[in-house]
Design a protein around this motif. Structure first.
Motif, PDB file in Angstrom:
ATOM      1  N   ARG A  92       0.869  -1.176   0.000  1.00 28.03           N
ATOM      2  CA  ARG A  92       0.000   0.000   0.000  1.00 28.03           C
ATOM      3  C   ARG A  92       0.909   1.231   0.000  1.00 28.03           C
ATOM      4  O   ARG A  92       1.917   1.269   0.707  1.00 28.03           O
ATOM      5  CB  ARG A  92      -0.874  -0.021   1.257  1.00 28.03           C
ATOM      6  CG  ARG A  92      -2.145   0.788   1.151  1.00 28.03           C
ATOM      7  CD  ARG A  92      -3.012   0.522   2.376  1.00 28.03           C
ATOM      8  NE  ARG A  92      -3.644  -0.782   2.313  1.00 28.03           N
ATOM      9  CZ  ARG A  92      -4.867  -1.003   1.828  1.00 28.03           C
ATOM     10  NH1 ARG A  92      -5.577  -0.001   1.371  1.00 28.03           N
ATOM     11  NH2 ARG A  92      -5.381  -2.217   1.808  1.00 28.03           N
ATOM     12  N   GLY A 126      -2.904   4.170  -0.167  1.00 24.70           N
ATOM     13  CA  GLY A 126      -3.093   4.316   1.278  1.00 24.70           C
ATOM     14  C   GLY A 126      -3.697   5.666   1.599  1.00 24.70           C
ATOM     15  O   GLY A 126      -4.884   5.891   1.418  1.00 24.70           O
ATOM     16  N   ARG A 127      -2.877   6.554   2.031  1.00 25.19           N
ATOM     17  CA  ARG A 127      -3.351   7.911   2.325  1.00 25.19           C
ATOM     18  C   ARG A 127      -2.231   8.899   2.000  1.00 25.19           C
ATOM     19  O   ARG A 127      -1.052   8.539   2.065  1.00 25.19           O
ATOM     20  CB  ARG A 127      -3.714   8.034   3.804  1.00 25.19           C
ATOM     21  CG  ARG A 127      -4.520   9.310   4.087  1.00 25.19           C
ATOM     22  CD  ARG A 127      -4.497   9.679   5.530  1.00 25.19           C
ATOM     23  NE  ARG A 127      -5.306   8.893   6.427  1.00 25.19           N
ATOM     24  CZ  ARG A 127      -6.600   9.086   6.693  1.00 25.19           C
ATOM     25  NH1 ARG A 127      -7.264  10.015   6.061  1.00 25.19           N
ATOM     26  NH2 ARG A 127      -7.223   8.354   7.593  1.00 25.19           N
ATOM     27  N   SER A 166      -6.529   2.730   4.384  1.00 25.03           N
ATOM     28  CA  SER A 166      -6.554   3.819   3.414  1.00 25.03           C
ATOM     29  C   SER A 166      -7.401   4.959   3.970  1.00 25.03           C
ATOM     30  O   SER A 166      -8.166   4.765   4.907  1.00 25.03           O
ATOM     31  CB  SER A 166      -7.183   3.351   2.106  1.00 25.03           C
ATOM     32  OG  SER A 166      -6.399   2.332   1.554  1.00 25.03           O
TER      33      SER A 166
END
Ligand SMILES: Cc1cc2nc3c(=O)[nH]c(=O)nc-3n(C[C@H](O)[C@H](O)[C@H](O)COP(=O)(O)O)c2cc1C
Length: 208
Positions: A92, A126-127, A166
């Protein structure tokens, strides 16, 4: 699970992008390795692909250059894409992008570029953390005064990474008035110019 953290800035030690990675690593209790993409001896393409195969989480931290990614970082992503496309990975990708101007939202296009790259490579998103006024990181200890919100955002990102979660982009700028930031920026620009033999008028001409 281990995390591989890649810095996409030419400023290694003392740079703002490296600062964010070091702070994040601390919040991950040291679980993660930091490499600089500019220094090709630090991370090979083979090692990066192995991390993808292992499903390690990836963090990119880089400065905004001309509303986009630094050219050598873009070149790295392009090179990796060809091989990454053929890898089935559970990795991720997390992003920290910081910019010199005050507004955090300016980083949005660069984040979209990374997400597009993730789609092309088949990697999970993810973020992202978008930090405005990146140079402010040296103005106070993390978690204090102007850097209280930045600290909270990094904590959130660390939690996400630990849980392979996420989320929406976190936009954050230091709690510091815009006019003071601009005022201080003008002073330091003028001083830097002077050090390099340029007057204020010379800088204005160069920027035209
Ligand atoms: C070539 C270049 C282009 C830049 N372009 C932008 C930009 O478009 N917008 C912005 O807000 N800052 C811009 N900056 C400022 C950097 O994003 C900012 O100084 C950042 O904090 C540097 O991070 P670093 O120390 O990790 O390299 C630029 C800096 C350079 C050197």
């Amino acid at each position: 699970m281990s995390t591989i953290m890649l810095c996409g800035s030419p400023h290694n030690d003392g740079g703002n992008s490296t600062y964010f990675l070091n702070a994040l690593k601390e919040k991950l209790n040291g679980k993660g390795e930091i490499y600089n993409i500019m220094n090709s001896s630090e991370i090979s393409e083979a090692a990066f692909l192995q991390a993808l195969i292992n499903g390690e989480n990836i963090v990119f931290s880089f400065p905004l250059y001309a509303d986009s990614l630094p050219a050598y970082f873009l070149a790295f992503l392009k090179k990796i894409k060809t091989t990454a496309e053929n890898v089935v990975s559970q990795s991720r990708v997390y992003v920290i992008v910081n910019n010199g101007f005050y507004d955090d939202v300016q980083n949005n296009i660069a984040i979209k570029i990374i997400w597009k790259w993730c789609d092309k490579c088949g990697l999970l998103k993810g973020r992202a953390l978008a930090v405005g006024a990146g140079g402010m990181v040296h103005a106070a200890p993390l978690g204090k005064g102007p850097l209280a919100k930045v600290d909270l955002a990094l904590k959130q990102l660390a939690e996400d990474i630990e849980n392979s979660r996420s989320g929406d982009t976190i936009f954050v700028k230091p709690s510091f008035p815009r006019f003071l930031y601009t005022f201080m920026g003008n002073i330091s620009f003028t001083a830097e110019g002077k050090k390099n033999g340029l007057s204020k008028a010379d800088i204005k001409t160069l920027l035209k």
